[in-house]
Design a protein around this motif. Structure first.
Motif, PDB file in Angstrom:
ATOM      1  N   ASN A  75       0.873  -1.182   0.000  1.00  0.00           N
ATOM      2  CA  ASN A  75       0.000   0.000   0.000  1.00  0.00           C
ATOM      3  C   ASN A  75       0.906   1.227   0.000  1.00  0.00           C
ATOM      4  OD1 ASN A  75      -2.188  -1.783   0.650  1.00  0.00           O
ATOM      5  ND2 ASN A  75      -1.479  -1.731   2.785  1.00  0.00           N
ATOM      6  N   ALA A  76       0.535   2.246  -0.768  1.00  0.00           N
ATOM      7  CA  ALA A  76       1.330   3.482  -0.745  1.00  0.00           C
ATOM      8  C   ALA A  76       1.202   4.120   0.631  1.00  0.00           C
ATOM      9  CB  ALA A  76       0.828   4.434  -1.823  1.00  0.00           C
ATOM     10  N   SER A  91       2.278   7.545   3.309  1.00  0.00           N
ATOM     11  CA  SER A  91       2.754   8.923   3.397  1.00  0.00           C
ATOM     12  C   SER A  91       3.629   9.056   4.621  1.00  0.00           C
ATOM     13  CB  SER A  91       1.567   9.893   3.484  1.00  0.00           C
ATOM     14  OG  SER A  91       0.864   9.847   2.256  1.00  0.00           O
ATOM     15  N   ASN A 105       6.953   3.173  -2.753  1.00  0.00           N
ATOM     16  CA  ASN A 105       5.670   3.755  -3.173  1.00  0.00           C
ATOM     17  C   ASN A 105       5.480   3.704  -4.686  1.00  0.00           C
ATOM     18  OD1 ASN A 105       4.449   4.463  -0.777  1.00  0.00           O
ATOM     19  ND2 ASN A 105       5.224   6.566  -0.757  1.00  0.00           N
ATOM     20  N   ASP A 140       0.162   0.378  -4.228  1.00  0.00           N
ATOM     21  CA  ASP A 140      -1.237   0.618  -4.549  1.00  0.00           C
ATOM     22  C   ASP A 140      -1.663   1.926  -3.883  1.00  0.00           C
ATOM     23  OD1 ASP A 140      -3.830   0.343  -5.267  1.00  0.00           O
ATOM     24  OD2 ASP A 140      -4.319  -1.222  -3.796  1.00  0.00           O
ATOM     25  N   GLY A 141      -1.979   2.926  -4.672  1.00  0.00           N
ATOM     26  CA  GLY A 141      -2.449   4.183  -4.096  1.00  0.00           C
ATOM     27  C   GLY A 141      -1.455   5.326  -4.283  1.00  0.00           C
ATOM     28  N   VAL A 142      -1.686   6.376  -3.505  1.00  0.00           N
ATOM     29  CA  VAL A 142      -0.870   7.589  -3.620  1.00  0.00           C
ATOM     30  C   VAL A 142      -0.217   7.880  -2.277  1.00  0.00           C
ATOM     31  CG1 VAL A 142      -0.911  10.071  -4.168  1.00  0.00           C
ATOM     32  CG2 VAL A 142      -2.496   8.507  -5.325  1.00  0.00           C
ATOM     33  N   GLY A 143       1.092   8.070  -2.279  1.00  0.00           N
ATOM     34  CA  GLY A 143       1.807   8.395  -1.041  1.00  0.00           C
ATOM     35  C   GLY A 143       2.471   9.760  -1.147  1.00  0.00           C
ATOM     36  N   THR A 199       4.890  13.598  -4.381  1.00  0.00           N
ATOM     37  CA  THR A 199       3.650  12.815  -4.440  1.00  0.00           C
ATOM     38  C   THR A 199       3.886  11.655  -5.401  1.00  0.00           C
ATOM     39  OG1 THR A 199       2.379  14.802  -4.017  1.00  0.00           O
ATOM     40  CG2 THR A 199       1.163  12.928  -4.944  1.00  0.00           C
ATOM     41  N   ARG A 217       2.409   8.368  -7.206  1.00  0.00           N
ATOM     42  CA  ARG A 217       1.242   7.566  -7.594  1.00  0.00           C
ATOM     43  C   ARG A 217       1.754   6.214  -8.042  1.00  0.00           C
ATOM     44  NH1 ARG A 217       0.357  12.667  -8.807  1.00  0.00           N
ATOM     45  NH2 ARG A 217      -1.533  13.564  -7.908  1.00  0.00           N
TER      46      ARG A 217
END
Ligand code: UD1
Length: 449
Positions: free
Chosen positions: A322-323, A325, A346, A350-353, A385, A387
């Motif tokens: 999972n991404a 932050s 990242n 999967d996702g945005v971090g 950022t 993605r």
């Protein structure tokens, strides 16, 4: 003048400037100036490795040998280019150095010069660490200013301010910091920001000062604590180890000791992240998970299972990450030295971090290279950022600094196809035999000469 002082036991009778002859390298295999790593990624990792001694603890501990005429024995010293550079620097000053495997014996009983030349300092900023010990024990030091580097300006004003507070007279002359002192005297020092090598430099200087020094806003990094423990084994009186208020009661002289360097938490974190990115599982022997809380928390958030029981560290990653932050900050928060590797993780998560760097300006050099592998990253100020893309793909890339190189390796392991990482001399500065450790985890990695 320093020469005439009765108090400091080991003052040079006359500081001599001389050029030491070229020395054989400590380990030929780390002279990888032109080497590249060829990585065929996309396969899961599985295996067991042993973590090396910490570079950032070994460097100041080796330098601490300058504080005594007795023998200092450092164990668990990794074979790295930065260690070789430090030993070369110490030898140039007249310190006798004997290395046998991971044990280094140092004796600074015949120091002939107190200068650190630009040629060495420019290759390794941590050379500034000799400033405090030299001025404390010999009353004079001339250390080249490190200058800028790939990850930002990195000034040494706090080192200078602190030494001045301890009574040293400092001037900048022809690109050198020139420090002189009679015996240093204890003082209360509040650093403007948390600085790791700054705290270490001042701690070493204060160990031989007259009276008590208190460093407020001190770095709490485990490597600072490891140095403090080594100094205490040498007879220093340092309290508050591992806290932001370190007090040091100066002593007349320090003596020899044997100290085992702590395990490298950044190397550990890098391998954990590599497994999280590529998938698979690994056991890391000799690691100290207690120094990795923030990193382990983030890896768990990414989906990795991490087990820290019975002196072993195990990681198991059976899903796409999972991404996540994060924001870098001084210890115990997330280390800047792991930021690049997490951007790599990242990149195919999967996702945005969102990754925010608060310690160093310009520490996103790896981003452009990761983009060559297909990463989708945008930078706004000090935040990247990321993605996550379904799959990174191999490409030729170039290492730009130590941790940036590690991030390229992490990404390459997760990428489909072949990645060639050029300029891995950056990697050799801080990772001991990285390619053989990765091979032990089943990765398809070869060093190309
Ligand atoms: C050490 C580590 C490095 C790590 C860094 C931050 C070693 C050998 N290196 O570097 O791997 O990335 O800590 O955890 O241990 N600053 C000043 N003036 C100073 C000193 C520092 O402005 O006199 C600033 C720096 O530019 C930076 C911040 O303070 O923005 C932190 O730097 P610092 O902790 O000193 O890094 P190093 O000790 O060089």
């Amino acid at each position: 003048m320093p020469d005439a002082l009765p108090v400091a036991p080991d003052r040079l009778t006359r500081p001599v400037q001389f050029r030491a002859p070229a020395l054989p390298r400590d380990r030929p295999h780390i002279d990888g100036a032109m080497d590249k790593l060829r990585i065929r990624g996309g396969t899961r990792l599985d295996g067991e490795i042993t973590v090396s001694g910490a570079k950032n603890a070994a460097l100041p501990i080796l330098v601490a040998s300058l504080l005594t005429a007795d023998e200092l024995i450092a164990e668990n010293v990794p074979e790295l280019q930065d260690v070789a550079t430090t030993l070369k620097l110490l030898r140039q000053m007249g310190v006798s150095v004997e290395r046998s495997g991971n044990t280094v014996r140092l004796k600074a009983d015949a120091v002939t010069q107190t200068e650190a030349a630009y040629e060495l300092v420019k290759t390794m900023r941590a050379s500034i660490l000799v400033l405090g010990p030299l001025v404390a024990r010999f009353g004079s030091a001339r250390v080249s200013l490190p200058g800028g580097c790939a990850i930002g300006a990195r000034p040494v004003d706090q080192h200078i301010k602190g030494l001045e507070a301890l009574g040293a007279t400092i001037r900048i002359e022809n690109g050198f910091v020139v420090a002189q002192a009679e015996r240093l005297r204890g003082a209360r020092i509040v650093t403007d920001m948390v600085t790791v090598t700054g705290t270490e430099n001042l701690m070493m200087a204060a160990a031989l000062a007259k009276g008590e020094t208190v460093i407020e806003n001190a770095a709490r990094e485990p490597e600072v604590a490891d140095l403090a423990n080594a100094l205490n084994a040498m007879g220093a009186r340092i309290r508050g180890v591992g806290t932001s208020r370190i007090s040091i009661e100066g002593v007349e002289r320090l003596h020899g000791a044997t100290h085992r360097v702590m395990p490298d938490r950044i190397e550990t974190g890098t391998f954990l992240t590599a497994v999280a990115a590529a998938g698979g599982r690994a056991t890391l022997r000799g690691a100290d998970p207690r120094t990795l809380d923030s990193v382990i928390d983030k890896l768990r958030e990414a989906g990795a299972q991490i087990d820290t029981q019975n002196g072993l560290l195990r990681v198991d990653m059976s899903q796409r990450a999972n991404a996540i932050s994060l924001r870098t900050a001084p210890y115990p928060e997330f280390p800047t030295d792991m930021q690049a590797q997490f951007i790599a993780l990242n990149s195919s998560a999967d996702g945005v971090g969102k990754v925010t760097e608060t310690i160093f300006e310009n520490r996103f050099m790896h981003v452009h290279e990761l983009q060559r592998l297909g990463a989708d990253i945008s930078i706004d100020g000090n935040t990247a950022t990321v993605r996550g893309v379904a799959r990174l793909t191999g490409a030729p890339v170039m290492a730009t600094d130590l941790r940036a190189s590690a991030s390229l390796v992490v990404a390459a392991l997760a990428a489909a196809g072949e990645t060639v990482v050029d300029r891995i001399y950056h990697l050799d500065r801080g990772y001991e035999r990285m390619e053989s450790k990765l091979a032990a985890l089943g990765a398809d990695v070869v060093r190309v000469k």
